[in-house]
Motif scaffolding. Structure first.
Motif, PDB file in Angstrom:
ATOM      1  N   LYS A 122      -3.308  14.436 -45.307  1.00 53.30           N
ATOM      2  CA  LYS A 122      -2.528  15.107 -44.266  1.00 53.30           C
ATOM      3  C   LYS A 122      -3.439  16.169 -43.648  1.00 53.30           C
ATOM      4  O   LYS A 122      -3.735  17.184 -44.279  1.00 53.30           O
ATOM      5  CB  LYS A 122      -1.273  15.741 -44.850  1.00 53.30           C
ATOM      6  N   THR A 152      -1.952  10.668 -42.425  1.00 50.77           N
ATOM      7  CA  THR A 152      -0.574  10.772 -41.976  1.00 50.77           C
ATOM      8  C   THR A 152      -0.302  12.156 -41.411  1.00 50.77           C
ATOM      9  O   THR A 152      -0.924  13.142 -41.824  1.00 50.77           O
ATOM     10  CB  THR A 152       0.413  10.484 -43.127  1.00 50.77           C
ATOM     11  N   ASP A 153       0.603  12.228 -40.464  1.00 48.38           N
ATOM     12  CA  ASP A 153       1.080  13.521 -39.973  1.00 48.38           C
ATOM     13  C   ASP A 153       2.571  13.672 -40.256  1.00 48.38           C
ATOM     14  O   ASP A 153       3.230  14.558 -39.731  1.00 48.38           O
ATOM     15  CB  ASP A 153       0.801  13.681 -38.473  1.00 48.38           C
ATOM     16  N   LYS A 154       3.084  12.786 -41.110  1.00 46.11           N
ATOM     17  CA  LYS A 154       4.504  12.807 -41.461  1.00 46.11           C
ATOM     18  C   LYS A 154       4.687  13.312 -42.893  1.00 46.11           C
ATOM     19  O   LYS A 154       3.722  13.676 -43.568  1.00 46.11           O
ATOM     20  CB  LYS A 154       5.096  11.413 -41.290  1.00 46.11           C
ATOM     21  N   LYS A 155       5.911  13.322 -43.351  1.00 49.98           N
ATOM     22  CA  LYS A 155       6.214  13.754 -44.711  1.00 49.98           C
ATOM     23  C   LYS A 155       5.491  12.852 -45.708  1.00 49.98           C
ATOM     24  O   LYS A 155       5.459  11.630 -45.559  1.00 49.98           O
ATOM     25  CB  LYS A 155       7.725  13.698 -44.943  1.00 49.98           C
ATOM     26  N   THR A 157       4.864  10.662 -48.821  1.00 52.13           N
ATOM     27  CA  THR A 157       5.652   9.816 -49.717  1.00 52.13           C
ATOM     28  C   THR A 157       4.711   8.880 -50.465  1.00 52.13           C
ATOM     29  O   THR A 157       3.596   8.618 -50.031  1.00 52.13           O
ATOM     30  CB  THR A 157       6.676   8.970 -48.936  1.00 52.13           C
TER      31      THR A 157
END
Length: 352
Positions: A122, A152-155, A157
């Protein structure tokens, strides 16, 4: 891929950077589109600077030079030789990267992949262009890395462990949020310098590199000086004058003007040379363009003080003060085994 293949791939990435920086097209690498990649890297450097003007082309190239030197086959082998790396079941390691310096999270990137794991990175919004490009070149050099690298630039997981770097405030959040996963959480740290008054002009000029490189924004940037009682700063300021061009950077100049004005209006006593401010302060982390300083009465007492505050200090720059000191001018040139916060990243990765 075995460890030997992974080391060779990163060594070839280092060779690519060396060739790019030296403008040498005879790389000996198996890269059919080498010229296109070098043109793309030039564009990425320009785009990174336009996106974040703290990332000057000079400083980006300095970071690339550092990694070109580090990613030599011999350096990689020597670094990893003490470890028993035989990863049969790779895990996914989420890495939350800082963005204060160009490629500041690249050591974690290298460590995760060489240890045989997969990385889920991230990126900071301040440094989101350079790392994906180097990953692209690495995959072209060794396609086996394609399934091991994700951005990723999202949460986050689907990960097994976490390495997160941030401020002291964000570290508290990270500690809570990732409490159920194996993790390394890094906080604010700074470098300090110990002066005796016997330093040569050349040593003090070199100290200026430790202070001003990357505008003093790194955890290895000297942000505080410890000086003996009645220390005369004349020689220090004379040496710092060789770094006066730093004031030409508009953001640095804005910080200098602002911090100086705040201190003057608050009637704080300061020392000033028109491009940096010295302020006596007990804290370690100083604002951009400001260096804190403090006095010491004995080296033994100072060693005890620094030891008590070790969790706030990344490294100590000095000459003849301590066995673990860094020489003047070397703070921004860490080796592969110089782990952030003193936590052995590879040892951690081999235990998850």
């Amino acid at each position: 891929m075995d460890l030997k293949q992974r080391i060779t791939a990163f060594a070839n990435l280092g060779q690519f950077l060396t060739s790019f920086l030296s403008k040498d097209e005879k790389t000996g690498l198996n890269l059919a589109d080498y010229n296109l990649l070098t043109e793309e890297l030039e564009a990425v450097i320009d785009a990174a600077y336009r996106a974040n003007s703290w990332f000057t082309p000079e400083h980006i190239n300095l970071a690339l030079h550092s990694w070109a030197d580090a990613l030599k086959q011999k350096n990689l082998k020597n670094w990893l030789e003490p470890y028993a790396i035989n990863t049969q079941n790779p895990k996914t390691v989420a890495v939350i990267m800082a963005g204060n310096l160009p490629l500041v999270g690249f050591h974690d990137f290298v460590s995760v992949l060489l240890s045989g794991h997969h990385i889920l990175a991230k990126l900071s919004s301040d440094d989101k262009l350079l790392m994906p490009f180097l990953a692209k070149v690495l995959i072209q050099l060794e396609p086996g890395f394609a399934e091991a690298i994700r951005f990723t630039d999202k949460k986050l997981t689907d990960y097994d462990a976490v390495i997160a770097t941030g401020s002291n405030n964000s570290a508290r959040y990270f500690e809570y949020y990732f409490k159920d996963k194996p993790h390394i959480i890094r906080k604010n740290r700074n470098a300090v310098a110990v002066l005796t008054g016997n330093e040569t002009h050349e040593q003090l000029v070199a100290l200026g590199n430790d202070i001003f490189t990357y505008f003093g924004m790194g955890c290895r940037s000297v942000s505080k000086l410890f000086v003996p009682k009645a220390y005369n700063f004349d020689a220090f300021f004379k040496a710092m004058y060789e770094h006066r061009e730093v004031i030409q950077h508009h953001k640095y100049a804005n910080n200098y003007d602002y911090n100086k004005a705040v201190y003057l209006m608050s009637l704080f006593p300061i020392l000033d040379n028109e491009f940096m401010v010295l302020k006596e302060d007990e804290n370690f982390s100083s604002p951009i363009s400001v260096i804190f300083y403090g006095y010491y009465e004995s080296e033994d007492a100072l060693r005890a003080h620094l030891n008590a505050k070790s969790e706030e200090i990344q490294c100590v720059v000095a000459s003849g003060f301590d066995a673990g000191e860094i020489a003047f001018g070397q703070a921004q040139k860490p080796k592969l085994h110089d782990y952030a916060d003193g936590v052995d990243t590879v040892a951690f990765l081999l235990k998850i």
